[in-house]
Design an enzyme around this catalytic site. Structure first.
Site, PDB file in Angstrom:
ATOM      1  CB  SER A   1      -0.943   0.012   1.206  1.00  9.65           C
ATOM      2  OG  SER A   1      -1.896  -1.028   1.125  1.00  9.65           O
TER       3      SER A   1
ATOM      4  N   GLY B   1      -4.521  -2.025  -0.842  1.00  8.77           N
ATOM      5  CA  GLY B   1      -3.687  -1.654  -1.982  1.00  8.77           C
ATOM      6  C   GLY B   1      -3.385  -0.165  -1.968  1.00  8.77           C
TER       7      GLY B   1
ATOM      8  N   GLY C   1      -2.749   3.868  -3.553  1.00  9.55           N
ATOM      9  CA  GLY C   1      -3.270   4.841  -4.502  1.00  9.55           C
ATOM     10  C   GLY C   1      -4.712   5.263  -4.292  1.00  9.55           C
TER      11      GLY C   1
ATOM     12  CB  CYS D   1      -7.437  -1.206   3.339  1.00  8.56           C
ATOM     13  SG  CYS D   1      -6.469   0.317   3.459  1.00  8.56           S
ATOM     14  CG  LEU D   2      -7.889  -0.085  -2.997  1.00  6.51           C
ATOM     15  CD1 LEU D   2      -8.229   1.389  -3.176  1.00  6.51           C
ATOM     16  CD2 LEU D   2      -6.691  -0.456  -3.853  1.00  6.51           C
TER      17      LEU D   2
ATOM     18  CD  GLN E   1     -10.117   3.651   0.351  1.00  8.29           C
ATOM     19  OE1 GLN E   1      -9.590   3.808  -0.750  1.00  8.29           O
ATOM     20  NE2 GLN E   1      -9.454   3.844   1.492  1.00  8.29           N
TER      21      GLN E   1
ATOM     22  CG  ASN F   1      -0.640   1.978   4.877  1.00  4.50           C
ATOM     23  OD1 ASN F   1      -0.597   3.177   4.613  1.00  4.50           O
ATOM     24  ND2 ASN F   1       0.116   1.090   4.265  1.00  4.50           N
TER      25      ASN F   1
ATOM     26  CE1 TYR G   1      -7.679  10.004  -2.711  1.00  3.38           C
ATOM     27  CE2 TYR G   1      -5.874   8.492  -2.260  1.00  3.38           C
ATOM     28  CZ  TYR G   1      -6.374   9.593  -2.931  1.00  3.38           C
ATOM     29  OH  TYR G   1      -5.574  10.271  -3.816  1.00  3.38           O
TER      30      TYR G   1
ATOM     31  CG  HIS H   1      -4.678  -3.095   7.259  1.00  2.00           C
ATOM     32  ND1 HIS H   1      -4.077  -3.738   6.201  1.00  2.00           N
ATOM     33  CD2 HIS H   1      -4.921  -1.828   6.835  1.00  2.00           C
ATOM     34  CE1 HIS H   1      -3.947  -2.897   5.184  1.00  2.00           C
ATOM     35  NE2 HIS H   1      -4.452  -1.733   5.554  1.00  2.00           N
TER      36      HIS H   1
ATOM     37  CD  GLU I   1      -3.975  -7.072   7.618  1.00  2.00           C
ATOM     38  OE1 GLU I   1      -3.268  -6.090   7.311  1.00  2.00           O
ATOM     39  OE2 GLU I   1      -5.215  -7.057   7.536  1.00  2.00           O
TER      40      GLU I   1
END
Length: 362
Positions: free
Chosen positions: A46, A216, A218, A243-244, A247, A285, A288, A328, A330
């Site tokens: 990430s 991930g 960006g 996370c990503l 989103q 982490n 966005y 996260h 994990e």
């Protein structure tokens, strides 16, 4: 020891000693507040495209080992340290962080006033930064764009299968961490890891029982061409987004995302579970977040909120077996308060298959 410099787009200049590969790079400057787990942090995909500053003043004291990496390589553009230990002490250590950076071809700076960098980023926000061997760069350098297709850089190019006797989970790889795969395997799952741009037809041909969308790097809007396929996938199979992945699911169902001033990166972020009122410490982490006001309340319920800033930390679909978390679970590194998210996902898959199961709670 060779002197090096970190130049911020806002005009600040910080000096230090060059470590790792002696080369110049540009990236987005960010920081992480974790006190331990630097190997896991540095191998988190990430961070692709970013220059990461460690808030904790001493890094590298237990060296680098063969077990704690979350990916096969470091994807950061560069790393900034205050005190970088050159004589680590741990029975599993095989190299120093400096040696690791050199072997990985990643530049860094040590002996830097990281506290001042963090204060500047907290005030101004994330911005472009350059690690260089000189205190000046040409004005044209700042006009160069930061890497955009960062997910394409970190995602697998081939399908990989990890056998298991339990439910079959397709893990869509936007830059997944190894510990996410480990959590599924330890839960008895068969896991098939597929590239980030895998179509609904390809996923269906694998006959999964459930789907997980990974973390991930960006801006999630860079993956807008995939939203239609993701909506079809998540409408068909029990899904967990992390996370990503969280989103992307929100965007696929019509919500919006926005960028935080300096992001959430660390292992001590308090998150409140709405249904119970309990607060869990989480590892995070991301830059966005899903904008709360854009979420279709007829379809989704907000399940978690960030205690510090009220941002959305999780969603649950009211009719479909879809759950998402911004943090996260994990927890590598980080507290394992929310690790049962994986068990709950596996139970959700079993319930969808009609198997006799019980609900998992914390």
């Amino acid at each position: 020891m060779e002197k090096g410099y970190l130049l911020l787009e806002s005009g600040e200049l910080f000096s230090g000693i060059r470590v790792g590969r002696h080369t110049s790079v540009m990236g987005e400057i960010v920081f992480n507040t974790s006190m331990t787990g630097y190997q896991e942090i540095m191998t988190d995909p990430s961070y692709a495209g970013q220059i990461m500053t460690f808030c904790y003043p001493l890094i590298g004291n237990y060296g680098v080992n063969l077990h704690d990496s979350e990916h096969g390589r470091i994807h950061m553009q560069g790393v900034i340290f205050n005190n970088l230990c050159s004589l680590p002490s741990h029975y599993q250590s095989i190299k120093t962080v400096d040696e690791w950076l050199k072997q990985s071809g990643v530049p860094g700076l040590a002996g830097v006033d990281t506290r001042a960098i963090v204060k500047r980023v907290r005030k101004t926000g994330t911005m472009k930064a350059i690690i260089s061997g000189t205190p000046e760069v040409a004005a044209d350098e700042w006009k160069k764009p930061l890497p955009r297709d960062v997910v394409g850089l970190v995602s697998t190019k081939q399908i990989h299968v990890y056998e298991g006797a339990g439910p079959h989970v397709v893990l869509i790889d936007y830059g997944y961490k190894k510990s996410m795969l480990t959590a599924l395997i330890e839960g008895g799952c068969k896991v098939t890891v597929v590239p980030y741009n895998t179509s609904y037809e390809t996923v269906s041909a694998l006959h999964p029982d459930g789907v997980m969308l990974s973390n991930g790097p960006g801006d999630p809007l860079q993956l807008q061409p995939l939203f239609g396929e993701l909506k079809k996938i998540t409408s068909e199979y029990p899904t967990l987004g992390i996370c990503l992945g969280h989103q992307l699911i929100a965007l696929a169902y019509g919500a919006k995302t926005g960028k935080l001033l300096y992001g959430h990166r660390g292992a001590n972020h308090p998150v409140k579970e709405i249904t119970t009122g309990k607060v869990w410490m989480t590892s995070q982490n991301h830059s966005y977040v899903v904008e709360k006001g854009s979420i279709d309340s007829r379809a989704f319920t907000v399940t978690y909120l960030n205690v510090n800033d009220g941002s959305v930390e999780g969603l649950k679909h009211k009719e479909l077996p879809i759950e998402t978390v911004q943090f996260h679970p994990e927890a590598h590194p980080g507290p394992q308060d929310t690790h049962p998210v994986f068990r709950r996902f596996i139970e959700m898959i079993k319930q969808n298959k009609g198997e006799a199961t019980h609900a998992v709670t914390y």
